[in-house]
Design a protein around this motif. Structure first.
Motif, mmCIF file in Angstrom:
data_model
loop_
_atom_site.group_PDB
_atom_site.id
_atom_site.type_symbol
_atom_site.label_atom_id
_atom_site.label_comp_id
_atom_site.label_asym_id
_atom_site.label_seq_id
_atom_site.Cartn_x
_atom_site.Cartn_y
_atom_site.Cartn_z
ATOM 1 N N ASP A 99 -24.925 28.049 30.900
ATOM 2 C CA ASP A 99 -24.386 26.818 31.477
ATOM 3 C C ASP A 99 -23.239 27.197 32.400
ATOM 4 O O ASP A 99 -22.167 27.576 31.950
ATOM 5 C CB ASP A 99 -23.903 25.887 30.361
ATOM 6 N N THR A 101 -22.409 25.198 35.250
ATOM 7 C CA THR A 101 -21.941 24.050 36.018
ATOM 8 C C THR A 101 -21.455 22.968 35.071
ATOM 9 O O THR A 101 -21.885 22.895 33.924
ATOM 10 C CB THR A 101 -23.061 23.453 36.901
ATOM 11 N N GLY A 102 -20.575 22.141 35.559
ATOM 12 C CA GLY A 102 -20.097 21.014 34.772
ATOM 13 C C GLY A 102 -21.123 19.905 34.753
ATOM 14 O O GLY A 102 -22.190 20.004 35.376
ATOM 15 N N PRO A 103 -20.817 18.817 34.058
ATOM 16 C CA PRO A 103 -21.763 17.706 33.989
ATOM 17 C C PRO A 103 -21.984 17.102 35.375
ATOM 18 O O PRO A 103 -21.050 16.998 36.174
ATOM 19 C CB PRO A 103 -21.093 16.711 33.046
ATOM 20 N N THR A 104 -23.216 16.745 35.652
ATOM 21 C CA THR A 104 -23.542 16.153 36.947
ATOM 22 C C THR A 104 -24.131 14.757 36.809
ATOM 23 O O THR A 104 -24.343 14.086 37.809
ATOM 24 C CB THR A 104 -24.553 17.029 37.710
ATOM 25 N N THR A 105 -24.401 14.331 35.575
ATOM 26 C CA THR A 105 -25.020 13.031 35.365
ATOM 27 C C THR A 105 -24.340 12.305 34.213
ATOM 28 O O THR A 105 -24.064 12.901 33.178
ATOM 29 C CB THR A 105 -26.511 13.193 35.038
ATOM 30 N N PHE A 127 -23.054 10.957 28.716
ATOM 31 C CA PHE A 127 -23.242 12.188 29.478
ATOM 32 C C PHE A 127 -24.471 12.924 28.974
ATOM 33 O O PHE A 127 -24.890 12.741 27.833
ATOM 34 C CB PHE A 127 -22.012 13.096 29.324
ATOM 35 N N THR A 128 -25.022 13.805 29.801
ATOM 36 C CA THR A 128 -26.195 14.591 29.415
ATOM 37 C C THR A 128 -25.832 15.828 28.614
ATOM 38 O O THR A 128 -26.708 16.517 28.098
ATOM 39 C CB THR A 128 -26.985 15.032 30.665
ATOM 40 N N GLU A 129 -24.530 16.136 28.508
ATOM 41 C CA GLU A 129 -24.056 17.253 27.711
ATOM 42 C C GLU A 129 -22.650 16.929 27.212
ATOM 43 O O GLU A 129 -22.005 16.034 27.740
ATOM 44 C CB GLU A 129 -24.048 18.549 28.521
ATOM 45 N N ASP A 138 -9.626 9.140 35.147
ATOM 46 C CA ASP A 138 -10.890 9.579 35.748
ATOM 47 C C ASP A 138 -11.690 8.410 36.328
ATOM 48 O O ASP A 138 -12.726 8.620 36.944
ATOM 49 C CB ASP A 138 -11.743 10.306 34.706
#
Length: 176
Positions: A99, A101-105, A127-129, A138
């Motif tokens: 892994d 990359t950070g979360p994208t979705t 989140f997806t993760e 945020d």
């Protein structure tokens, strides 16, 4: 040396005999989900080493992940052949990509999207993760505010309370 390998890793396999042996080669081994390099012996031929390279089969973790040695392929100095076979402990191979990359979705859902003055609603962010560090800074929240988000145990679902401002009839495209 390592029984929990990641994709692309190799490990040293050490075979120790109770007396000097000759004739050990890769054909004496049964190696599911991987391969061994040609074994090399120490000076007294009681300790042999080889490099194990797992195949790229995804998540190879089962009871058959043992390296088996057929002892009949080796002989002692008196030319007596080995008897039976021996097996290593089980090993695992994790071939999932790292892994990097950070979360994208993420999805954001309001329990009630048609509020009247004085009402609040729960906002659920999924989140997806797992994520860390989510806070009110945020978010951009026109015509209202959010409480500090709280996470579920695995940090994939966060909830907050949305409180609209008392501005009358705030119904426009910026209310997201």
């Amino acid at each position: 040396a390592n029984s929990a390998l990641k994709a692309g890793q190799t490990t040293t396999v050490t075979i120790t005999f109770t007396e000097p042996v000759s004739g050990l080669d890769v054909s004496d081994f049964v190696v599911p989900n991987g391969s061994l390099s040609a074994p090399t012996a120490n000076a007294d031929r009681t300790v042999w080493t080889s490099t194990f390279t797992p195949t790229a089969t995804p998540n190879v973790n089962d009871a058959t992940n043992t390296i088996d040695l057929k002892l009949t392929g080796v002989t002692d100095d008196a030319r007596n052949p080995g008897v039976g076979s021996v097996s290593s402990a089980n090993y695992t191979v994790d071939t999932r990509p790292a892994d990097t990359t950070g979360p994208t979705t993420a999805t954001i859902a309001l329990a009630n999207s048609a509020l009247t003055a004085g009402q609040t609603t729960t906002v659920t962010i999924t989140f997806t993760e797992p994520v860390s560090g989510l806070d009110v800074g945020d978010f951009v929240v026109p015509n209202g505010s959010l409480s500090t988000p709280a996470a579920n145990a695995d940090r994939t679902v966060w909830t907050s309370t949305f409180t609209p401002t008392a501005t009358p009839n705030v119904n426009d495209a910026t209310n997201t």
